[in-house]
Design an enzyme around this catalytic site. Structure first.
Site, PDB file in Angstrom:
ATOM      1  N   GLY A 145      -3.759  -5.288  -5.821  1.00  0.00           N
ATOM      2  CA  GLY A 145      -3.503  -4.015  -5.137  1.00  0.00           C
ATOM      3  C   GLY A 145      -2.090  -3.545  -5.391  1.00  0.00           C
ATOM      4  O   GLY A 145      -1.420  -4.042  -6.291  1.00  0.00           O
ATOM      5  N   ASN A 146      -1.653  -2.583  -4.621  1.00  0.00           N
ATOM      6  CA  ASN A 146      -0.253  -2.159  -4.717  1.00  0.00           C
ATOM      7  C   ASN A 146       0.253  -1.796  -3.327  1.00  0.00           C
ATOM      8  O   ASN A 146      -0.508  -1.785  -2.364  1.00  0.00           O
ATOM      9  CB  ASN A 146      -0.089  -1.022  -5.726  1.00  0.00           C
ATOM     10  CG  ASN A 146      -0.848   0.224  -5.309  1.00  0.00           C
ATOM     11  OD1 ASN A 146      -0.559   0.824  -4.289  1.00  0.00           O
ATOM     12  ND2 ASN A 146      -1.852   0.604  -6.104  1.00  0.00           N
ATOM     13  N   ARG A 147       1.541  -1.500  -3.231  1.00  0.00           N
ATOM     14  CA  ARG A 147       2.173  -1.375  -1.915  1.00  0.00           C
ATOM     15  C   ARG A 147       2.041   0.009  -1.282  1.00  0.00           C
ATOM     16  O   ARG A 147       2.660   0.285  -0.255  1.00  0.00           O
ATOM     17  CB  ARG A 147       3.652  -1.748  -2.038  1.00  0.00           C
ATOM     18  CG  ARG A 147       3.845  -3.232  -2.279  1.00  0.00           C
ATOM     19  CD  ARG A 147       5.318  -3.562  -2.455  1.00  0.00           C
ATOM     20  NE  ARG A 147       6.111  -3.083  -1.340  1.00  0.00           N
ATOM     21  CZ  ARG A 147       7.443  -2.960  -1.362  1.00  0.00           C
ATOM     22  NH1 ARG A 147       8.096  -3.286  -2.449  1.00  0.00           N
ATOM     23  NH2 ARG A 147       8.093  -2.519  -0.306  1.00  0.00           N
ATOM     24  N   SER A 148       1.255   0.884  -1.860  1.00  0.00           N
ATOM     25  CA  SER A 148       1.110   2.218  -1.260  1.00  0.00           C
ATOM     26  C   SER A 148       0.561   2.097   0.166  1.00  0.00           C
ATOM     27  O   SER A 148      -0.415   1.398   0.411  1.00  0.00           O
ATOM     28  CB  SER A 148       0.154   3.059  -2.110  1.00  0.00           C
ATOM     29  OG  SER A 148      -0.209   4.210  -1.400  1.00  0.00           O
ATOM     30  N   ALA A 161      -1.948   5.958  -5.188  1.00  0.00           N
ATOM     31  CA  ALA A 161      -1.371   5.059  -6.194  1.00  0.00           C
ATOM     32  C   ALA A 161      -2.540   4.282  -6.797  1.00  0.00           C
ATOM     33  O   ALA A 161      -2.998   3.281  -6.241  1.00  0.00           O
ATOM     34  CB  ALA A 161      -0.375   4.121  -5.545  1.00  0.00           C
TER      35      ALA A 161
END
Ligand code: CTP
Length: 404
Positions: free
Chosen positions: A217-220, A284
């Site tokens: 995943g990502n930090r959005s 994102a």
């Protein structure tokens, strides 16, 4: 840092006799905590639900109930206090507004302190109606609301839900946070300037599953996209929000489609874009996904050494649209402006919002952001650090002035 829109703003909160009056305590607290100076006026019926003592303690000001005060209240002269209140205020919010008070406001009847002050205002008026569903939907109430709307009164519509009568339906006073967002919109001098516009917004990260328990995943946080959706809704637009896996509060009227992976988001954008005036791609989106999904949890004993990735489609590049204006975001940690220009061209965007996450108070998880708006002609406008709601409104104002 741009000051809070509410800082030093003078707000009259009018409270009428409905069960939602208890929520006004939270409204007053919310406004005060943002830096506003609040004075409260109650109708006599509101006294059945909540006491002036509570509201005076919360607002730090004397509470007005009587139209003819027998002693001098709040330092105003007894004869013209209502005019002085009207001159003092930057905004008046009537919450809850009963069917009775809505009718009086719509006909200009001034038979109590609240309605008298409302008729003497030089500032905008917001009302948050609340009533049981049949009263709320009654033809008279609908007509009265419409009359007020035409007079530029900002109406924060009641919501559907569980009502004090036990019935479930429309009429519940809007959540306090939404009334505060509406107040911010009005105090910023923005009206319902996006009425009739159809806007598709994406928000949040995408998660690319490895097995039933792990993902890439990502930090959005999704906060920026959600604030754009809320701000545009309050400005009158019809919103469809496609959200990655985040759990954030949203107004119940906003249509939301939850997705998890980039390919789900791509499908959702494709199936919703038709007929939209604007697409705002704030999400994102993950650029890669695991080439294979393990349907059972990968065990430690399997000694997994690496995960093979394959590239996801670029959603923006894959779109074939003619009339929809496309707004992208660029999150950059180096060569920010140069990279944003590149994305504007390569993704054929009409505008790109550049976001640099390493600046204090900007980027993931924060409630504030610092953005630069870059237009197709490569002109740039850099904004100060401000709340994501303020940022959302600045982005929407740019979009409105260029494309709508
Ligand atoms: N985007 C997209 N599809 C993808 C990746 C990104 O539509 N597969 C969109 C994002 O929603 C955003 C814009 O493209 O509006 C830029 O996203 P960003 O992650 O900054 O750029 P990338 O194209 O992924 O490039 P890089 O990761 O190399 O910076």
């Amino acid at each position: 840092m741009k000051p809070d829109t509410f800082k030093d703003k003078k707000i009259i909160v009018g409270i009428t006799g409905g069960i939602a009056a208890y929520k006004s305590c939270y409204l007053i607290r919310g406004l005060i905590s943002r830096g506003a100076d609040v004075k409260v006026i109650m109708t006599p019926s509101a006294l059945q639900f909540i006491t002036p003592l509570t509201l005076s303690a919360l607002s730090g000001n004397e509470v007005i109930v009587n139209i003819f005060p027998d002693n001098q209240q709040n330092g105003t002269s007894a004869g013209t206090w209502h005019i002085e209140y009207g001159l003092w205020a930057d905004l008046m919010i009537v919450a809850p507004a009963t069917v009775n008070t809505i009718a009086k406001l719509s006909y200009g009847i001034t038979d109590n302190a609240l309605t008298t002050v409302a008729s003497a205002l030089r500032c905008p008026l917001i009302i948050a109606p609340a009533a049981d569903m049949d009263m709320y939907n009654s033809p008279a109430n609908m007509e009265n609301l419409e009359r007020l709307r035409k007079r530029d009164v900002f109406i924060v519509e009641g919501e559907s839900g569980f009502l004090a009568s036990g019935l479930t339906g429309p009429g519940r006073m809007a959540e306090v946070s939404k009334i505060i967002d509406a107040a911010e919109t009005v105090l910023s001098g923005i009206g319902t300037d996006l009425t009739g516009k159809k806007i598709l917004i994406t928000a949040g990260p995408t998660f690319e599953d490895i097995d039933p328990v792990r993902f890439i995943g990502n930090r959005s946080s999704g906060k920026m996209g959600y604030q754009i959706a809320k701000a545009a809704f309050l400005r009158g637009a019809e919103i469809t929000l496609i959200s990655g896996p985040v759990n954030l509060p949203l107004y119940p009227e906003i249509k939301i489609q939850k997705v998890r992976s980039a390919s789900e988001m791509q499908a959702a954008v494709k199936s919703n874009i038709k007929g939209k005036d604007i697409l705002i791609m704030a999400a994102a989106v993950a650029d890669y996904r695991p080439s294979e999904y393990a349907s059972e949890k990968i065990k430690k004993e399997q000694k997994l050494k690496s995960i093979t990735l394959v590239e996801n489609d670029d959603i923006l590049k894959s779109l074939k649209v003619k009339s929809t204006k496309i707004i992208g975001f660029a999150l950059e940690t180096e060569n920010a402006v140069k990279n944003a220009f590149k994305k504007l061209d390569s993704k054929n965007l009409d505008m790109i919002i550049l976001n640099i996450p390493d600046q204090a108070g900007s980027g993931f998880e924060f409630d504030t952001n610092k953005v630069t708006i870059i237009k197709k002609d490569k002109s740039q406008t850099e904004y100060e650090i401000q709340s994501k709601f303020q940022t959302a409104n600045d982005i929407l104002t740019e979009i409105k002035s260029l494309f709508l």
